[in-house]
Design an enzyme around this catalytic site. Structure first.
Site, PDB file in Angstrom:
ATOM      1  N   GLU A   1     -23.926  34.972   2.368  1.00 45.12           N
ATOM      2  CA  GLU A   1     -22.650  34.827   3.060  1.00 45.12           C
ATOM      3  C   GLU A   1     -22.527  35.865   4.178  1.00 45.12           C
ATOM      4  O   GLU A   1     -23.238  36.879   4.191  1.00 45.12           O
ATOM      5  CB  GLU A   1     -21.508  34.993   2.039  1.00 45.12           C
TER       6      GLU A   1
ATOM      7  N   HIS B   1     -22.209  27.309  -3.474  1.00 46.33           N
ATOM      8  CA  HIS B   1     -22.191  27.725  -4.877  1.00 46.33           C
ATOM      9  C   HIS B   1     -20.943  27.227  -5.604  1.00 46.33           C
ATOM     10  O   HIS B   1     -19.939  26.843  -4.989  1.00 46.33           O
ATOM     11  CB  HIS B   1     -22.257  29.255  -4.977  1.00 46.33           C
TER      12      HIS B   1
END
Length: 214
Positions: free
Chosen positions: A88, A13
């Site tokens: 994550e 990201h």
């Protein structure tokens, strides 16, 4: 019988304020900052529909990945499929802290994290071994849905760390010695249960990006 190769492009990201502060995000749902939003636009510009064809776009279900994927989805005319397995690593007691803060406030946990013990869960988080299993299971499931196809993934630095290690046989316990910049392009192939690294950390479309916290 040999299965067709599934070709992946994996993207971390764009930048967040917590990236800028080197603060551990984990599952904390932090949005992109202005730099990250611009990186998402630069990322979309890197993919010409005539030159880069993807059959599917999968993203982590956190805001920072979905924001990064939005311009890509528009440019490539693909639906961004939210996939929790691409999240994550949960960083447990370290989540929300910088490493400097962790070293001062919870030194025992910080020191154990620094040793990269694959079975340590960071006091309520996710061990590296469990994290690896989650990521590899998720990626293999995506590959099974797209044999012989090209798949774009927008995810997180920790996920990319796992995938690099899977493709290079680098142990979980070893300190990271490879870059994971925001919004860079990372190309891997999957076939018959094995990962192969094609190209890593391509930042040619960006004006600059931060590396992942180690």
């Amino acid at each position: 019988m040999t299965q067709p190769v599934t070709r992946f492009c994996l993207v971390r990201h764009g930048e967040t304020d917590w990236n800028r502060e080197y603060r551990l995000q984990g599952h904390t749902d932090i949005p992109l900052n202005d730099t990250g939003l611009e990186q998402a636009i630069q990322l979309a510009r890197a993919f010409s529909p005539g030159q880069h064809r993807f059959d599917a776009l999968y993203v982590s279900d956190l805001t920072r990945t979905r924001q990064t994927a939005a311009p890509l989805a528009d440019k490539l005319r693909l639906a961004a499929l939210d996939t929790p397995q691409l999240r994550e690593r949960h960083m447990g007691a370290l989540q929300g802290l910088t490493y400097a803060e962790a070293a001062q406030r919870i030194p025992d946990i910080y020191q154990r994290q620094q040793t990269r013990d694959p079975d340590y869960d960071l006091e309520g988080g996710e061990s590296l071994r469990r994290f690896r299993a989650r990521v590899l299971d998720g990626m293999a499931s995506i590959a099974a849905l797209h044999p012989g196809e090209d798949v774009l993934i927008v995810t997180h630095g920790g996920v990319l760390d796992i995938m690099y290690r899977a493709a290079t046989a680098k142990p979980l316990e070893d300190k990271r010695d490879f870059p994971i910049p925001n919004a860079a392009l990372n190309w891997l192939d999957y076939q018959d249960g094995s990962w192969t690294l094609r190209r890593w950390a391509d930042e040619s479309h960006l004006s600059g990006a931060l590396d992942e916290i180690q």
